[in-house]
Scaffold this motif. Sequence first.
Motif, PDB file in Angstrom:
ATOM      1  N   ILE A 350      52.158 100.561  34.409  1.00 53.85           N
ATOM      2  CA  ILE A 350      52.545  98.840  34.969  1.00 53.85           C
ATOM      3  C   ILE A 350      51.510  98.621  35.352  1.00 53.85           C
ATOM      4  O   ILE A 350      51.095  97.898  34.996  1.00 53.85           O
ATOM      5  N   LYS A 351      51.333  99.142  36.211  1.00 54.26           N
ATOM      6  CA  LYS A 351      50.195  97.993  37.163  1.00 54.26           C
ATOM      7  C   LYS A 351      48.480  97.838  36.592  1.00 54.26           C
ATOM      8  O   LYS A 351      47.998  97.276  36.822  1.00 54.26           O
ATOM      9  N   LEU A 352      48.654  99.117  35.442  1.00 54.76           N
ATOM     10  CA  LEU A 352      47.342  99.177  34.990  1.00 54.76           C
ATOM     11  C   LEU A 352      47.832  97.598  33.669  1.00 54.76           C
ATOM     12  O   LEU A 352      46.752  96.517  33.336  1.00 54.76           O
ATOM     13  N   TRP A 353      48.637  97.504  33.026  1.00 57.93           N
ATOM     14  CA  TRP A 353      49.578  96.285  32.504  1.00 57.93           C
ATOM     15  C   TRP A 353      49.453  95.242  32.951  1.00 57.93           C
ATOM     16  O   TRP A 353      48.814  93.967  32.123  1.00 57.93           O
ATOM     17  N   GLU A 354      50.241  94.943  34.216  1.00 53.35           N
ATOM     18  CA  GLU A 354      49.945  93.996  35.331  1.00 53.35           C
ATOM     19  C   GLU A 354      48.730  93.292  35.193  1.00 53.35           C
ATOM     20  O   GLU A 354      48.092  92.468  35.473  1.00 53.35           O
ATOM     21  N   ASN A 355      47.153  94.219  35.607  1.00 57.03           N
ATOM     22  CA  ASN A 355      46.107  94.018  36.275  1.00 57.03           C
ATOM     23  C   ASN A 355      45.391  93.002  35.119  1.00 57.03           C
ATOM     24  O   ASN A 355      45.260  92.142  35.024  1.00 57.03           O
ATOM     25  N   GLN A 356      45.430  94.480  33.886  1.00 54.19           N
ATOM     26  CA  GLN A 356      44.641  93.715  32.277  1.00 54.19           C
ATOM     27  C   GLN A 356      45.511  92.026  31.974  1.00 54.19           C
ATOM     28  O   GLN A 356      44.785  91.439  31.023  1.00 54.19           O
ATOM     29  N   PHE A 357      46.837  91.522  32.338  1.00 56.21           N
ATOM     30  CA  PHE A 357      47.570  90.357  31.904  1.00 56.21           C
ATOM     31  C   PHE A 357      46.864  89.444  32.409  1.00 56.21           C
ATOM     32  O   PHE A 357      47.167  88.233  32.335  1.00 56.21           O
ATOM     33  N   ASP A 358      46.240  89.869  34.109  1.00 55.76           N
ATOM     34  CA  ASP A 358      46.239  89.401  34.702  1.00 55.76           C
ATOM     35  C   ASP A 358      45.012  88.316  34.751  1.00 55.76           C
ATOM     36  O   ASP A 358      44.574  86.919  34.135  1.00 55.76           O
ATOM     37  N   LEU A 359      43.923  89.451  33.951  1.00 56.26           N
ATOM     38  CA  LEU A 359      42.562  89.301  33.945  1.00 56.26           C
ATOM     39  C   LEU A 359      42.457  88.689  31.903  1.00 56.26           C
ATOM     40  O   LEU A 359      41.647  87.890  31.892  1.00 56.26           O
ATOM     41  N   GLU A 367      39.129  79.504  28.377  1.00 54.61           N
ATOM     42  CA  GLU A 367      38.830  78.877  26.807  1.00 54.61           C
ATOM     43  C   GLU A 367      39.657  77.554  26.362  1.00 54.61           C
ATOM     44  O   GLU A 367      38.822  76.825  25.581  1.00 54.61           O
ATOM     45  N   TYR A 368      40.668  77.228  27.404  1.00 47.33           N
ATOM     46  CA  TYR A 368      40.730  76.194  27.444  1.00 47.33           C
ATOM     47  C   TYR A 368      40.693  74.873  28.153  1.00 47.33           C
ATOM     48  O   TYR A 368      41.224  73.959  28.253  1.00 47.33           O
ATOM     49  N   GLU A 369      39.653  75.609  28.814  1.00 46.59           N
ATOM     50  CA  GLU A 369      39.027  74.606  29.781  1.00 46.59           C
ATOM     51  C   GLU A 369      40.167  74.118  30.579  1.00 46.59           C
ATOM     52  O   GLU A 369      40.374  72.272  31.523  1.00 46.59           O
ATOM     53  N   VAL A 370      40.341  74.873  31.656  1.00 50.07           N
ATOM     54  CA  VAL A 370      42.391  74.424  31.913  1.00 50.07           C
ATOM     55  C   VAL A 370      41.521  74.638  33.438  1.00 50.07           C
ATOM     56  O   VAL A 370      40.918  76.123  33.794  1.00 50.07           O
ATOM     57  N   HIS A 371      41.047  73.717  34.705  1.00 46.34           N
ATOM     58  CA  HIS A 371      40.743  74.005  35.642  1.00 46.34           C
ATOM     59  C   HIS A 371      41.666  74.282  36.914  1.00 46.34           C
ATOM     60  O   HIS A 371      41.906  74.692  38.145  1.00 46.34           O
ATOM     61  N   HIS A 372      42.919  73.941  36.496  1.00 51.56           N
ATOM     62  CA  HIS A 372      43.702  73.507  38.043  1.00 51.56           C
ATOM     63  C   HIS A 372      45.250  73.822  36.794  1.00 51.56           C
ATOM     64  O   HIS A 372      45.604  73.049  36.018  1.00 51.56           O
ATOM     65  N   HIS A 373      45.874  75.064  37.326  1.00 55.91           N
ATOM     66  CA  HIS A 373      47.151  75.413  37.185  1.00 55.91           C
ATOM     67  C   HIS A 373      48.515  75.813  38.028  1.00 55.91           C
ATOM     68  O   HIS A 373      48.382  76.327  39.127  1.00 55.91           O
ATOM     69  N   PRO A 374      49.162  75.208  37.178  1.00 52.49           N
ATOM     70  CA  PRO A 374      50.701  76.031  38.418  1.00 52.49           C
ATOM     71  C   PRO A 374      50.631  77.390  38.036  1.00 52.49           C
ATOM     72  O   PRO A 374      49.432  78.026  37.269  1.00 52.49           O
ATOM     73  N   ALA A 375      50.965  77.998  39.839  1.00 49.68           N
ATOM     74  CA  ALA A 375      51.735  79.441  40.061  1.00 49.68           C
ATOM     75  C   ALA A 375      52.425  79.661  38.099  1.00 49.68           C
ATOM     76  O   ALA A 375      53.411  79.363  37.733  1.00 49.68           O
ATOM     77  N   PHE A 376      51.404  80.975  38.191  1.00 47.27           N
ATOM     78  CA  PHE A 376      52.080  81.795  36.845  1.00 47.27           C
ATOM     79  C   PHE A 376      53.647  82.810  37.178  1.00 47.27           C
ATOM     80  O   PHE A 376      53.652  83.384  38.589  1.00 47.27           O
ATOM     81  N   TYR A 377      54.444  82.586  36.516  1.00 46.26           N
ATOM     82  CA  TYR A 377      55.896  83.969  36.307  1.00 46.26           C
ATOM     83  C   TYR A 377      55.003  85.241  36.599  1.00 46.26           C
ATOM     84  O   TYR A 377      54.475  85.507  35.442  1.00 46.26           O
ATOM     85  N   SER A 378      55.132  86.365  37.723  1.00 49.22           N
ATOM     86  CA  SER A 378      55.443  87.538  37.813  1.00 49.22           C
ATOM     87  C   SER A 378      56.365  88.522  38.098  1.00 49.22           C
ATOM     88  O   SER A 378      56.740  88.579  38.040  1.00 49.22           O
ATOM     89  N   GLY A 379      55.866  88.948  36.003  1.00 48.75           N
ATOM     90  CA  GLY A 379      57.892  89.944  36.437  1.00 48.75           C
ATOM     91  C   GLY A 379      57.874  91.125  36.717  1.00 48.75           C
ATOM     92  O   GLY A 379      56.818  91.948  36.392  1.00 48.75           O
ATOM     93  N   THR A 380      58.055  91.545  37.669  1.00 48.55           N
ATOM     94  CA  THR A 380      58.219  92.894  37.918  1.00 48.55           C
ATOM     95  C   THR A 380      59.536  93.072  38.630  1.00 48.55           C
ATOM     96  O   THR A 380      60.105  94.085  39.518  1.00 48.55           O
ATOM     97  N   ASP A 381      60.747  92.749  38.218  1.00 49.88           N
ATOM     98  CA  ASP A 381      62.177  93.159  38.259  1.00 49.88           C
ATOM     99  C   ASP A 381      62.292  94.160  37.217  1.00 49.88           C
ATOM    100  O   ASP A 381      63.351  93.768  36.156  1.00 49.88           O
ATOM    101  N   TYR A 382      62.027  95.023  36.969  1.00 53.14           N
ATOM    102  CA  TYR A 382      61.719  96.513  36.033  1.00 53.14           C
ATOM    103  C   TYR A 382      63.440  97.271  36.679  1.00 53.14           C
ATOM    104  O   TYR A 382      63.746  98.743  35.831  1.00 53.14           O
ATOM    105  N   TRP A 383      64.679  97.333  38.217  1.00 53.16           N
ATOM    106  CA  TRP A 383      65.182  97.965  38.003  1.00 53.16           C
ATOM    107  C   TRP A 383      66.650  97.370  37.852  1.00 53.16           C
ATOM    108  O   TRP A 383      66.559  96.137  38.649  1.00 53.16           O
ATOM    109  N   LYS A 384      67.113  98.529  38.063  1.00 48.97           N
ATOM    110  CA  LYS A 384      68.971  98.904  37.558  1.00 48.97           C
ATOM    111  C   LYS A 384      69.527  98.142  39.194  1.00 48.97           C
ATOM    112  O   LYS A 384      68.422  98.720  40.117  1.00 48.97           O
ATOM    113  N   GLU A 385      70.519  98.020  39.078  1.00 47.52           N
ATOM    114  CA  GLU A 385      71.634  98.490  40.898  1.00 47.52           C
ATOM    115  C   GLU A 385      71.120  99.186  41.400  1.00 47.52           C
ATOM    116  O   GLU A 385      71.193  99.437  42.595  1.00 47.52           O
ATOM    117  N   ASP A 386      71.005 100.638  40.480  1.00 47.84           N
ATOM    118  CA  ASP A 386      71.136 101.776  41.333  1.00 47.84           C
ATOM    119  C   ASP A 386      69.833 102.285  42.079  1.00 47.84           C
ATOM    120  O   ASP A 386      69.604 103.328  42.083  1.00 47.84           O
TER     121      ASP A 386
END
Length: 525
Positions: A350-359, A367-386
């Motif tokens: 999971i950590k490797l996936w998250e790091n490589q997705f960020d890159l 590539e889209y020549e975007v220099h400023h962008h909002p904070a992106f959603y980082s999904g880390t809620d992978y756990w059930k209530e128990d």
Amino acid sequence: MKAIIIDDEKHVREGLLLLADWDRHGIHTILEAEDGEEAVKLITEHRPEIIFTDMSMPRRDGISLLKWLYSADLGSKTIVVSGYDDFDYMRNAIAYKSFDYILKPIEPDVLNETLERAVTEWKEQAHSRNSQAEESRVMNEVKPLYWDQLFSGLCTKKEIPQSAEEKIEKEFGISMTLAEKTAAILPIKAIVMKSFQGDYELAYSALSNMFSGLLRKQNDGVCFRNINKEEELVILFWKNKNVTYLSEEISALIYHSYKINCILALGKRSIDLSEAYDSSEQVYIKHNLLSKQKIVTSNEVDLKPLLHLFDFSNELKWALKSGSAAQAEIQLDQIFTKLINDHTLSLEQIKLWENQFDLLRSNWIKEYEVHHHPAFYSGTDYWKEDGSFSFEKFKEEKKKEFGQLIKFLSNVKYQKEKNNMQQIEEYLQQHYQEDINLQDIADRFFLSREYISRKFKQDYQATLTDYLTNIRMEKAKKLLENPYLKIYEVAYGVGYQNEKYFSKVFKKQVGLTPNEYRHSLTSKP
């Protein structure tokens, strides 16, 4: 402050009440008792700081009362008031730590001087007791932090310093350099969020006390907070015969107390503490999250290769360029299937996936020549209530990240296309006098002729040529308002080198020749 007068003679009690300067010494509650039996009940209930007592009383005499006061250790100051200059009485008063012994009849000066000394000494001792209690409280709070620091530091060291070895042996009676040790990592985030409303300090304290009590019974080990890793408790076993039993007990305690299925990652046994800890850490980050085991060991670690998101970068990139969230989901579902079939879904994966997705996300944005962008959603809620891992929630979070990125890049693409057309439109407004054609525009703005034709008409509801003609005709109308300008001068002024062609285009657009249009202006009332 409170005081009590114990005497079976009422006039003696009344005399003490009148003679003592109670207010000056801050004594505002004075109790009375006729004998030692009644006094014990009142003292137990009210705990007076100053006690005056006679020695000769019915039911329970002064000596018996002194013995009780001595054993109770209330911290009170006891002043014996007796009509007998009796050695036996005085000996018992001294033996049971009475503050002073005064004789009847009572002299006011002696009484108040004795009372003043008793109050002063009680206050001094009370201050000392409070200081000691505070010091003890602080020590009890600091002591666990000290051991947390010490053991956390040792987890990263190959050799245990002699000073640390001596401190541990003195406190726990164990030699860290000789004992084989097993470390277990316990992640506590699920417990903190569900049962402690996010209060990590309270959770660490409660859990450490719970597990330490279990470990101390036979001195099997120690539980400490790893200050180098957030959300992690470490249980260190140094009596390995009970490791399995204690691990099961700890797991059961957690579920019974909090209804949470926490993973307890057990490493391999080692004399080297850092090696024991590293082993448990490897078990923790590499074990299969889809396993139902609560206690995981190196036997549950599947050494399959890690899946690299980089290997799917081209497919994902085209899915993003398509602007279709459905297309991206199809591609992601294929990756999820491969992940389950050919790899191990572990914390490391999971950590490797998250790091490589960020890159990858960062590169795609560049590539889209975007220099400023909002904070992106980082999904880390992978756990059930128990507290158990949910593969479905993992997939939802990853799809949500891609969905947000697709929406963002699609909007950037639209804005860039819109800006290109706006720039072309501005160029036409400023250069309508020049000889402009579609190829010139394509070369200037680094866009294809086909794309410009299609997009410009979509945004301005006219072809580029028609739009340019409309600009020229509007400018020509303005120039024709000047009666001194020749028609050919007007034609040149709006980009036409041929007067006849200009007149032909003007009539087609306006419905009048340039001369007719000029005459219509002068004929208006």
